[in-house]
Write a protein that holds these residues in place. Structure first.
Motif, PDB file in Angstrom:
ATOM      1  N   GLY A   1     -32.096  23.564 -40.337  1.00 27.27           N
ATOM      2  CA  GLY A   1     -32.238  24.810 -41.064  1.00 27.27           C
ATOM      3  C   GLY A   1     -32.828  24.709 -42.450  1.00 27.27           C
ATOM      4  O   GLY A   1     -33.010  25.727 -43.116  1.00 27.27           O
ATOM      5  N   LEU A   2     -33.164  23.479 -42.932  1.00 28.53           N
ATOM      6  CA  LEU A   2     -33.640  23.345 -44.306  1.00 28.53           C
ATOM      7  C   LEU A   2     -35.157  23.214 -44.406  1.00 28.53           C
ATOM      8  O   LEU A   2     -35.731  23.402 -45.468  1.00 28.53           O
ATOM      9  N   GLY A   3     -35.829  22.829 -43.330  1.00 27.86           N
ATOM     10  CA  GLY A   3     -37.280  22.888 -43.302  1.00 27.86           C
ATOM     11  C   GLY A   3     -38.024  21.780 -44.002  1.00 27.86           C
ATOM     12  O   GLY A   3     -39.203  21.943 -44.316  1.00 27.86           O
ATOM     13  N   PHE A   4     -37.385  20.654 -44.273  1.00 30.43           N
ATOM     14  CA  PHE A   4     -38.127  19.535 -44.861  1.00 30.43           C
ATOM     15  C   PHE A   4     -37.693  18.227 -44.209  1.00 30.43           C
ATOM     16  O   PHE A   4     -36.597  18.112 -43.669  1.00 30.43           O
ATOM     17  N   MET A   5     -38.602  17.233 -44.250  1.00 33.18           N
ATOM     18  CA  MET A   5     -38.330  15.914 -43.684  1.00 33.18           C
ATOM     19  C   MET A   5     -37.618  15.020 -44.704  1.00 33.18           C
ATOM     20  O   MET A   5     -37.903  15.092 -45.901  1.00 33.18           O
ATOM     21  N   LEU A   6     -36.740  14.170 -44.224  1.00 32.88           N
ATOM     22  CA  LEU A   6     -36.120  13.152 -45.072  1.00 32.88           C
ATOM     23  C   LEU A   6     -37.057  11.957 -45.206  1.00 32.88           C
ATOM     24  O   LEU A   6     -37.747  11.578 -44.258  1.00 32.88           O
ATOM     25  N   GLN A   7     -37.106  11.374 -46.390  1.00 29.35           N
ATOM     26  CA  GLN A   7     -37.975  10.222 -46.629  1.00 29.35           C
ATOM     27  C   GLN A   7     -37.409   8.955 -45.992  1.00 29.35           C
ATOM     28  O   GLN A   7     -36.257   8.922 -45.562  1.00 29.35           O
ATOM     29  N   ASN A   8     -38.252   7.918 -45.919  1.00 27.17           N
ATOM     30  CA  ASN A   8     -37.788   6.642 -45.363  1.00 27.17           C
ATOM     31  C   ASN A   8     -38.191   5.468 -46.256  1.00 27.17           C
ATOM     32  O   ASN A   8     -38.655   4.433 -45.800  1.00 27.17           O
ATOM     33  N   ARG A   9     -38.022   5.636 -47.562  1.00 32.28           N
ATOM     34  CA  ARG A   9     -38.429   4.595 -48.501  1.00 32.28           C
ATOM     35  C   ARG A   9     -37.509   3.381 -48.483  1.00 32.28           C
ATOM     36  O   ARG A   9     -37.803   2.373 -49.142  1.00 32.28           O
ATOM     37  N   GLY A  10     -36.440   3.456 -47.723  1.00 32.32           N
ATOM     38  CA  GLY A  10     -35.626   2.260 -47.531  1.00 32.32           C
ATOM     39  C   GLY A  10     -36.399   1.136 -46.864  1.00 32.32           C
ATOM     40  O   GLY A  10     -35.999  -0.032 -46.924  1.00 32.32           O
ATOM     41  N   GLU A  11     -37.543   1.470 -46.254  1.00 28.86           N
ATOM     42  CA  GLU A  11     -38.411   0.457 -45.654  1.00 28.86           C
ATOM     43  C   GLU A  11     -38.915  -0.541 -46.696  1.00 28.86           C
ATOM     44  O   GLU A  11     -39.320  -1.653 -46.346  1.00 28.86           O
ATOM     45  N   MET A  12     -38.865  -0.170 -47.965  1.00 30.62           N
ATOM     46  CA  MET A  12     -39.439  -1.016 -49.006  1.00 30.62           C
ATOM     47  C   MET A  12     -38.428  -1.960 -49.652  1.00 30.62           C
ATOM     48  O   MET A  12     -38.717  -2.589 -50.676  1.00 30.62           O
ATOM     49  N   PHE A  13     -37.241  -2.074 -49.082  1.00 28.72           N
ATOM     50  CA  PHE A  13     -36.313  -3.116 -49.502  1.00 28.72           C
ATOM     51  C   PHE A  13     -36.821  -4.487 -49.051  1.00 28.72           C
ATOM     52  O   PHE A  13     -37.521  -4.617 -48.043  1.00 28.72           O
ATOM     53  N   ALA A  14     -36.455  -5.520 -49.786  1.00 24.68           N
ATOM     54  CA  ALA A  14     -36.617  -6.892 -49.315  1.00 24.68           C
ATOM     55  C   ALA A  14     -35.370  -7.273 -48.519  1.00 24.68           C
ATOM     56  O   ALA A  14     -34.287  -6.732 -48.753  1.00 24.68           O
ATOM     57  N   LEU A  15     -35.519  -8.180 -47.567  1.00 26.81           N
ATOM     58  CA  LEU A  15     -34.393  -8.641 -46.755  1.00 26.81           C
ATOM     59  C   LEU A  15     -34.140 -10.129 -46.968  1.00 26.81           C
ATOM     60  O   LEU A  15     -33.579 -10.799 -46.107  1.00 26.81           O
ATOM     61  N   THR A  16     -34.563 -10.627 -48.130  1.00 26.45           N
ATOM     62  CA  THR A  16     -34.362 -12.032 -48.470  1.00 26.45           C
ATOM     63  C   THR A  16     -33.201 -12.151 -49.437  1.00 26.45           C
ATOM     64  O   THR A  16     -33.216 -11.559 -50.526  1.00 26.45           O
ATOM     65  N   ASP A  17     -32.175 -12.899 -49.072  1.00 29.38           N
ATOM     66  CA  ASP A  17     -31.009 -13.061 -49.935  1.00 29.38           C
ATOM     67  C   ASP A  17     -31.424 -13.576 -51.310  1.00 29.38           C
ATOM     68  O   ASP A  17     -32.239 -14.489 -51.437  1.00 29.38           O
ATOM     69  N   GLY A  18     -30.883 -12.939 -52.344  1.00 32.34           N
ATOM     70  CA  GLY A  18     -31.178 -13.361 -53.700  1.00 32.34           C
ATOM     71  C   GLY A  18     -32.351 -12.652 -54.345  1.00 32.34           C
ATOM     72  O   GLY A  18     -32.541 -12.752 -55.556  1.00 32.34           O
ATOM     73  N   HIS A  19     -33.147 -11.949 -53.545  1.00 35.21           N
ATOM     74  CA  HIS A  19     -34.288 -11.212 -54.103  1.00 35.21           C
ATOM     75  C   HIS A  19     -33.759 -10.001 -54.878  1.00 35.21           C
ATOM     76  O   HIS A  19     -32.830  -9.330 -54.422  1.00 35.21           O
ATOM     77  N   PRO A  20     -34.328  -9.704 -56.065  1.00 33.61           N
ATOM     78  CA  PRO A  20     -33.834  -8.556 -56.832  1.00 33.61           C
ATOM     79  C   PRO A  20     -33.865  -7.249 -56.066  1.00 33.61           C
ATOM     80  O   PRO A  20     -33.034  -6.360 -56.299  1.00 33.61           O
ATOM     81  N   ASN A  21     -34.795  -7.106 -55.133  1.00 35.92           N
ATOM     82  CA  ASN A  21     -34.959  -5.867 -54.388  1.00 35.92           C
ATOM     83  C   ASN A  21     -34.322  -5.937 -53.003  1.00 35.92           C
ATOM     84  O   ASN A  21     -34.638  -5.140 -52.132  1.00 35.92           O
ATOM     85  N   VAL A  22     -33.395  -6.881 -52.787  1.00 36.09           N
ATOM     86  CA  VAL A  22     -32.756  -7.007 -51.483  1.00 36.09           C
ATOM     87  C   VAL A  22     -31.880  -5.779 -51.217  1.00 36.09           C
ATOM     88  O   VAL A  22     -31.313  -5.184 -52.142  1.00 36.09           O
ATOM     89  N   TYR A  23     -31.790  -5.405 -49.950  1.00 38.51           N
ATOM     90  CA  TYR A  23     -30.990  -4.242 -49.568  1.00 38.51           C
ATOM     91  C   TYR A  23     -29.527  -4.421 -49.954  1.00 38.51           C
ATOM     92  O   TYR A  23     -28.948  -5.496 -49.820  1.00 38.51           O
ATOM     93  N   ALA A  24     -28.930  -3.310 -50.438  1.00 36.56           N
ATOM     94  CA  ALA A  24     -27.492  -3.272 -50.697  1.00 36.56           C
ATOM     95  C   ALA A  24     -27.035  -1.820 -50.619  1.00 36.56           C
ATOM     96  O   ALA A  24     -27.816  -0.905 -50.914  1.00 36.56           O
ATOM     97  N   PRO A  25     -25.805  -1.573 -50.224  1.00 31.85           N
ATOM     98  CA  PRO A  25     -25.302  -0.195 -50.147  1.00 31.85           C
ATOM     99  C   PRO A  25     -25.412   0.512 -51.497  1.00 31.85           C
ATOM    100  O   PRO A  25     -25.157  -0.083 -52.547  1.00 31.85           O
ATOM    101  N   ALA A  26     -25.846   1.768 -51.460  1.00 32.10           N
ATOM    102  CA  ALA A  26     -25.985   2.637 -52.629  1.00 32.10           C
ATOM    103  C   ALA A  26     -27.103   2.208 -53.564  1.00 32.10           C
ATOM    104  O   ALA A  26     -27.273   2.783 -54.643  1.00 32.10           O
ATOM    105  N   LYS A  27     -27.888   1.217 -53.168  1.00 27.69           N
ATOM    106  CA  LYS A  27     -28.984   0.724 -54.011  1.00 27.69           C
ATOM    107  C   LYS A  27     -30.271   1.473 -53.679  1.00 27.69           C
ATOM    108  O   LYS A  27     -30.540   1.781 -52.523  1.00 27.69           O
ATOM    109  N   ARG A  28     -31.065   1.740 -54.689  1.00 28.33           N
ATOM    110  CA  ARG A  28     -32.361   2.385 -54.483  1.00 28.33           C
ATOM    111  C   ARG A  28     -33.427   1.317 -54.220  1.00 28.33           C
ATOM    112  O   ARG A  28     -33.488   0.317 -54.939  1.00 28.33           O
ATOM    113  N   PRO A  29     -34.291   1.507 -53.229  1.00 26.64           N
ATOM    114  CA  PRO A  29     -35.344   0.524 -52.973  1.00 26.64           C
ATOM    115  C   PRO A  29     -36.468   0.636 -54.002  1.00 26.64           C
ATOM    116  O   PRO A  29     -36.628   1.668 -54.659  1.00 26.64           O
TER     117      PRO A  29
END
Length: 287
Positions: free
Chosen positions: A130-158
């Protein structure tokens, strides 16, 4: 001025700081030397982008150091006028604790610079009922390497790429502008500023001028492309410039249409100038 992390706005400022160390004006408009130094500045800035840009709520991004004049001078010393840097690395920080852009301005001198994107095409492909807009998927831009500053974590912005641009001259608001297009955004913004400051082009001429885009190197997702990458040139870049760049060692990529989309408003005493992009849909309106 630009947006700080978790966006890529620092990359525009880093490129301009490095380019400032050279006499770009004397090199000549659309010359091989001017493009060479700009592209090398991009490569150096983007290695830092890959290494340090992340959500500052989770990682102490050394932003002040990254955009400092002293650090720019250090990085600029790496650039050689007669050859390409075969390997580029991020600097060593000192230890310490599908996009839409528009700009508008009013009679009172208020200028606003806005950019928006769902990222990958239609974003996540999911729309709230009912809201008429798409949700973004910028979580794709996380790194998945342990120790990387941009590694995925809960509540973290990519890490993300959307950066509205704004510039001042002599301390007064001057330019509200943007260049859409992922990695092209800081590269394009730096070229717009250089076209106007170094080569005295008008607001529209600065956007119409042929652009370059460098692809390759390290990414904030942890991916690395070996080698010196591809330097893509628009068809308007002179043939002599292309040859000179090849002679310097650059591998020239296709003019593939990935040179961004530009919109801008420039503030003059008592009036404005507006410019729009010839490469895609856009309009400049006064009221």
């Amino acid at each position: 001025y630009s947006l700080g992390p978790n966006s890529q706005g620092l990359a525009t400022l880093q490129q301009l700081n490095i380019m400032e160390r050279f006499d770009i004006r004397a090199m000549g408009f659309q010359s091989a030397a001017a493009i060479h130094h700009g592209a090398e500045a991009k490569r150096l800035a983007f290695e830092d982008r890959a290494r340090y840009y992340a959500d500052p709520s989770f990682y102490d991004v050394p932003a002040d150091w990254l955009i400092s004049k002293d650090y720019a001078a250090e990085r600029a010393r790496l650039i050689r006028p007669d050859s390409i840097l075969q390997t580029v690395f991020a600097g060593k920080a000192p230890t310490r604790g599908d996009t839409t852009y528009f700009t508008t301005a009013d009679k009172d001198g208020m200028m606003v610079s806005i950019i928006q994107s769902n990222y990958r095409g239609m974003g996540s492909g999911l729309a709230p009922d009912g809201l008429g807009f798409m949700l973004q998927n910028r979580g794709e831009m996380f790194a998945l390497t342990d120790g990387h500053p941009n590694v995925y974590a809960p509540a973290k912005r990519p890490f993300q790429t959307i950066i509205p641009g704004f510039a001042v001259k002599d301390g007064a608001p001057w330019l509200s502008f943007g260049v859409m297009g992922g990695d092209m955004q800081p590269q394009g913004q730096a070229q717009i500023i250089s076209n106007m400051v170094d080569f005295d082009l008008s607001l529209q001429e600065a956007g119409d001028s042929p652009r370059w885009r460098h692809g390759g190197g390290s990414e904030p997702t942890g991916e690395v492309t070996p080698g010196t990458g591809l330097l893509h040139l628009e068809s308007g870049v002179p043939a002599a410039t292309r040859k000179a760049l090849v002679d310097l060692g650059w591998t020239i990529g296709e003019s593939d249409g990935s040179f961004g989309g530009y919109q801008a408003i420039e503030r003059w005493p008592g009036r404005y100038a507006a410019a729009t992009e010839m490469r895609k849909d856009g309009v400049a309106l006064a009221y």
